[in-house]
Design a protein around this motif. Structure first.
Motif, PDB file in Angstrom:
ATOM      1  N   PRO A  39       0.793  -1.316  -0.112  1.00  0.00           N
ATOM      2  CA  PRO A  39       0.083   0.079  -0.125  1.00  0.00           C
ATOM      3  C   PRO A  39       0.980   1.398  -0.092  1.00  0.00           C
ATOM      4  O   PRO A  39       0.458   2.385  -0.513  1.00  0.00           O
ATOM      5  CB  PRO A  39      -0.925  -0.014   1.309  1.00  0.00           C
ATOM      6  N   ALA A  40       2.020   1.132   0.667  1.00  0.00           N
ATOM      7  CA  ALA A  40       2.929   2.340   0.591  1.00  0.00           C
ATOM      8  C   ALA A  40       3.509   2.692  -0.601  1.00  0.00           C
ATOM      9  O   ALA A  40       4.196   3.758  -0.892  1.00  0.00           O
ATOM     10  CB  ALA A  40       4.122   2.089   1.410  1.00  0.00           C
ATOM     11  N   ASP A  41       3.188   1.874  -1.760  1.00  0.00           N
ATOM     12  CA  ASP A  41       3.749   2.221  -3.036  1.00  0.00           C
ATOM     13  C   ASP A  41       2.612   3.005  -3.818  1.00  0.00           C
ATOM     14  O   ASP A  41       2.983   3.377  -4.909  1.00  0.00           O
ATOM     15  CB  ASP A  41       4.020   0.856  -3.828  1.00  0.00           C
ATOM     16  N   SER A  42       1.680   3.085  -2.985  1.00  0.00           N
ATOM     17  CA  SER A  42       0.454   3.910  -3.921  1.00  0.00           C
ATOM     18  C   SER A  42       1.046   5.502  -3.973  1.00  0.00           C
ATOM     19  O   SER A  42       1.475   6.033  -2.989  1.00  0.00           O
ATOM     20  CB  SER A  42      -0.670   4.066  -3.071  1.00  0.00           C
ATOM     21  N   ALA A  43       1.086   6.005  -5.320  1.00  0.00           N
ATOM     22  CA  ALA A  43       1.582   7.240  -5.645  1.00  0.00           C
ATOM     23  C   ALA A  43       1.562   7.430  -7.270  1.00  0.00           C
ATOM     24  O   ALA A  43       1.050   6.487  -7.794  1.00  0.00           O
ATOM     25  CB  ALA A  43       3.057   7.286  -5.327  1.00  0.00           C
ATOM     26  N   THR A  44       1.961   8.601  -7.537  1.00  0.00           N
ATOM     27  CA  THR A  44       1.842   8.744  -9.089  1.00  0.00           C
ATOM     28  C   THR A  44       3.363   8.670  -9.758  1.00  0.00           C
ATOM     29  O   THR A  44       4.211   9.098  -9.006  1.00  0.00           O
ATOM     30  CB  THR A  44       1.498  10.251  -9.395  1.00  0.00           C
ATOM     31  N   TYR A  45       3.485   7.790 -10.802  1.00  0.00           N
ATOM     32  CA  TYR A  45       4.860   7.597 -11.221  1.00  0.00           C
ATOM     33  C   TYR A  45       5.068   8.180 -12.717  1.00  0.00           C
ATOM     34  O   TYR A  45       4.174   7.945 -13.432  1.00  0.00           O
ATOM     35  CB  TYR A  45       5.133   6.048 -11.112  1.00  0.00           C
ATOM     36  N   LEU A  46       6.010   9.155 -12.569  1.00  0.00           N
ATOM     37  CA  LEU A  46       6.342   9.872 -13.697  1.00  0.00           C
ATOM     38  C   LEU A  46       7.622   9.168 -14.553  1.00  0.00           C
ATOM     39  O   LEU A  46       8.618   8.955 -13.951  1.00  0.00           O
ATOM     40  CB  LEU A  46       6.420  11.002 -13.405  1.00  0.00           C
ATOM     41  N   CYS A  47       7.263   9.305 -15.865  1.00  0.00           N
ATOM     42  CA  CYS A  47       8.774   8.724 -16.601  1.00  0.00           C
ATOM     43  C   CYS A  47       9.043  10.141 -17.399  1.00  0.00           C
ATOM     44  O   CYS A  47       8.292  11.037 -17.717  1.00  0.00           O
ATOM     45  CB  CYS A  47       8.379   7.669 -17.591  1.00  0.00           C
ATOM     46  N   ALA A  48      10.353  10.318 -17.289  1.00  0.00           N
ATOM     47  CA  ALA A  48      10.859  11.639 -18.009  1.00  0.00           C
ATOM     48  C   ALA A  48      12.206  11.209 -19.110  1.00  0.00           C
ATOM     49  O   ALA A  48      13.055  10.047 -18.767  1.00  0.00           O
ATOM     50  CB  ALA A  48      11.343  12.514 -16.830  1.00  0.00           C
ATOM     51  N   LEU A  49      12.235  12.028 -20.068  1.00  0.00           N
ATOM     52  CA  LEU A  49      13.343  11.845 -21.197  1.00  0.00           C
ATOM     53  C   LEU A  49      13.910  13.009 -21.109  1.00  0.00           C
ATOM     54  O   LEU A  49      13.510  14.241 -20.848  1.00  0.00           O
ATOM     55  CB  LEU A  49      12.515  11.657 -22.400  1.00  0.00           C
TER      56      LEU A  49
END
Lengths: 115, 113
Positions: B82-92
């Motif tokens: 549950p602690a992994d709940s978040a928004t994950y962004l990729c960036a170039l």
């Protein structure tokens, strides 16, 4: 040690008002970036400083946006005559060196709401 | 024009499962790709960087792949919590000679107990 800090954390401005957002990067970090993040979107690049030199300002949306870093440490992003479309979170990031693969450390952001 | 796409819909998974997030890009030839985590009210936090000549990178429960032919990166979290709940962004990196990052819109991950 201390991370990147930004102030204020929240700012409510009336349309037409000028605002100034402050960024304190990690001490000794050469590179400093400003990003704008709209709700539900990823951060968008605004401008980049290497020490006190502003090397790229291609992301600034209009000439109402101005950024400075006069002594190569603290930076200020100023928005003149704010408009409702300026409402967003403004993020500052710093990195140790200009190396392209250097990690960027982000501050918590300033949430700007223009009424 | 250059474009980075991530699933805009939230990904809901059960604790203990593997979460897989996708990042697709067009009109780029990035030398590297980064993944960040962002929690509400906070700035993004760097997780992993993978270079164009690396197929896979691991860090604890995280794994990133980078396929320059498909123009795609996959981000995996194994044994999710549950602690992994978040928004994950990729960036170039934006091919400017400095660390100008171009971010995707992010994917929100929700891990249920």
């Amino acid at each position: 040690g201390a991370g990147v800090s930004q102030s204020p954390r929240y700012k409510v401005a009336k349309r037409g008002q000028d605002v100034a957002l402050r960024c304190d990067p990690i001490s000794g970090h050469v590179s400093l970036f400003w990003y704008q993040q709209a709700l539900g979107q990823g951060p968008e690049f605004l401008t980049y400083f290497q020490n006190e030199a502003q090397l790229d300002k291609s992301g600034l949306p209009s000439d109402r946006f101005f950024a400075e870093r006069p002594e190569g440490s603290v930076s200020t992003l100023k928005i003149q005559r704010t408009q409702q479309e300026d409402s967003a979170v403004y993020l500052c990031a710093s990195s140790l060196s200009p190396d392209t693969q250097e990690t960027q450390y982000f501050g918590p952001g300033t949430r700007l709401l223009v009424l | 024009s250059q474009k980075i796409e991530q699933n805009s819909e939230a990904l809901n998974i059960q604790e203990g499962k593997t979460a897989t997030l996708t990042c697709n890009y067009t009109n780029y030839s990035p030398a590297y790709l980064q993944w960040y985590r962002q929690d509400p009210g906070r700035g993004p936090v760097f997780l992993l960087l993978i270079r164009e000549n690396e197929k896979e990178k691991r860090k604890e429960r995280l794994k990133v792949t980078f396929d320059t032919t498909l123009k795609q990166s996959l981000f995996h979290i194994t044994a999710s919590q549950p602690a992994d709940s978040a928004t994950y962004l990729c960036a170039l990196e934006g091919n400017t000679g400095f660390q100008k990052l171009v971010f995707g819109t992010g994917t929100r991950l929700l891990v249920s107990p």
